[in-house]
Write an enzyme that holds these catalytic residues in place. Structure first.
Site, PDB file in Angstrom:
ATOM      1  CE  LYS A  11     -14.858  61.441  56.595  1.00  0.00           C
ATOM      2  NZ  LYS A  11     -13.525  62.037  56.726  1.00  0.00           N
ATOM      3  NE  ARG A  41      -4.954  56.022  59.438  1.00  0.00           N
ATOM      4  CZ  ARG A  41      -4.380  57.210  59.558  1.00  0.00           C
ATOM      5  NH1 ARG A  41      -3.324  57.357  60.326  1.00  0.00           N
ATOM      6  NH2 ARG A  41      -4.857  58.263  58.927  1.00  0.00           N
TER       7      ARG A  41
END
Ligand code: BES
Ligand code: ZN
Ligand code: ZN
Length: 465
Positions: free
Chosen positions: A244, A318
């Site tokens: 990120k 996820r």
């Protein structure tokens, strides 16, 4: 949570100053019935009972004899607890006793506002300011409000604790502490044992970190319907090899917000001794960067058997949740709820204050919506729009963890999770933000629970308790 920090009302016999919480529409009638002296004081101070307005009333001796607080117009009541908390911080010290016309949901809201208004994250503070106390008002279930406040404060403290002190080991300890407080059983599967026990995706996401990845499994209660809560426990999300950028990484200690929120909810359920059987599953990992990190392009196998192509190591939530959901589904509960700080897209869609949730079950959705309105914990149902299924189906594996194209990011993440749960399950997934970006009374900047109070309120109807 040490017991001395539990939010509590003052004992009923405590010496207390009367506090009148006054709705604006009935304020004139109320004032008309008061002694002239008080009417003159209210008039000269310009107090109009606007939401959160405060007026101290002196007695003959000049000492404080009562406090008036405005509850505003009905429309403003929605989040009255924020105004109560503002009043509390203005009062600073003392013990108060509610004396006024509030009742029902409004009274509960005001009482909760008082307990949450006293919250500050003080783990690293050398001094914390004193807060004013409230005698439990007649007409509320004080133990229930205290349990709700304690659960919310647990959630906030877990989120606010920096990742250096809230890695997978500390998160496991937090689960063990909670379990020990209520006689729950806690099992954890750690490191390479995740491979032998068949949780390959939890292992893949967490294996590059100093602290080994793990799956925490807490169970409590022996009779009643079954509820399984699954929470995303990414203790820090660097994004992995798809690192990120700095600005996006800054807040990522909160990426265990789903775990923190289900633990807060578990606290509420166990403290209230609800007649149900509870299971809490938390994949606790750090999405770190190292030579052994999982990579873009890798194809992972999952507990359920579906293969997953990793197209972005930053879509890690996820992956770990999929293995936990598959386990949850092997012993199908009456209700399964997943909570996760899963996508930036959810925050873009609904902002930080409104919890998006997904479910195929219209009855559960309706119960949650009504409950959320009643306890002022705002939620919004989102669509599990099946035509978007093709977006999570790549060419060479069963599933793609990060569809390109930037469309419907929160929906495709929900559809991904849904693949790991059988069609017949009653399943709800919350894509929460878990963070209050600007300070508000009862809600300082930092970690915040979303949806837990609404779920707690909906449980009796949804599970027939
Ligand atoms: N933890 C983030 C999601 C997130 C970011 C929640 C900011 C709240 C605030 C998650 O792991 C993530 O990075 N998701 C990616 C998925 C994408 C790569 C498909 C996202 O949302 O950008
Ligand atoms: Zn991520
Ligand atoms: Zn994440």
């Amino acid at each position: 949570m040490p017991s001395d920090t539990l939010p509590r009302f003052a004992p009923p016999d405590a010496a207390a100053t009367p506090l009148h919480i006054l709705p604006q529409d009935t304020f004139a009638d109320w004032l008309g019935a008061q002694p002239e002296r008080l009417q003159a004081w209210v008039e000269s101070c310009g107090f109009r009972a606007g939401l959160g307005e405060i007026l101290r009333v002196p007695g003959d001796d000049g000492a404080l004899s009562a406090v008036l607080m405005g509850w505003g117009k009905p429309a403003a009541h929605a989040r009255g607890r924020f105004a109560v908390a503002r009043a509390l911080s203005a009062l600073k010290t003392g013990t108060y006793k509610l004396d006024g016309p509030l009742e029902g949901d409004d009274l509960n809201e005001a009482a909760l506002g008082w307990l949450l208004g006293g919250y500050a994250f003080d783990r690293y503070a050398t001094q914390s300011p004193p807060t004013a106390k409230l005698v439990a008002p007649a007409g509320i279930d004080a133990a229930r409000i205290e349990a709700i406040a304690a659960g919310e404060i647990l959630t906030r403290n877990l989120i606010n604790t920096p990742a250096a002190d809230m890695g997978p080991e500390a998160l496991e300890q937090a689960v063990r502490d909670l379990g020990a407080a209520f006689g729950a059983e806690v099992i954890s599967t750690i490191g390479d044992d995740l491979l032998t026990a068949n949780f390959p995706m939890i292992h893949a996401v967490g294996r590059a970190a100093e602290q080994a990845p793990r799956l925490l499994d807490m169970t409590w209660g022996d009779t009643g319907p079954t509820l399984t809560l699954v929470g995303k426990g990414v203790c820090f999300d660097t994004g992995g090899l798809n690192l990120k950028p700095g600005a996006s990484m800054g807040l990522m200690k909160k990426d265990m917000g789903g775990a923190a929120t289900v633990l807060g909810l578990a606290h509420m359920i166990m403290a209230l001794n609800l007649p149900l059987r509870l299971r809490v599953l938390i994949p606790a990992v750090e999405n770190a960067v190292a030579g052994n990190a999982f990579r873009p392009g890798d194809i992972l196998s999952s507990r359920k058997g579906l293969s997953v192509e990793v197209n972005n190591t930053d879509a890690e939530g996820r992956l770990v949740l999929a293995d936990a959901l598959a386990l949850a589904d092997e012993t199908p509960p009456d209700l399964m709820i997943c909570m996760a700080t899963l996508t930036g897209a959810a925050r873009v869609a609904l902002g930080p204050d409104l919890a998006p949730f997904y479910t195929d079950d219209a009855d559960v959705a309706a119960s949650l919506a009504v409950a959320g309105t009643r306890v002022r914990d705002p939620l919004w149902r989102m669509p599990l729009h099946r035509p978007y299924d093709t977006m999570i189906e790549p060419k060479i594996a069963d599933l793609d963890n990060a569809p390109s194209g930037g469309m419907a990011g929160s929906i495709t993440a929900a559809l991904f999770l849904d693949r790991f749960v059988t069609d017949t399950a009653r399943f709800v997934h919350f894509d929460i933000y878990g963070w209050q970006p600007t300070a508000q009374p009862a809600r300082p900047k930092g970690g915040v629970g979303m949806g837990a109070r609404a779920i707690l309120e909906a449980l009796p109807e949804v599970l027939n308790l």
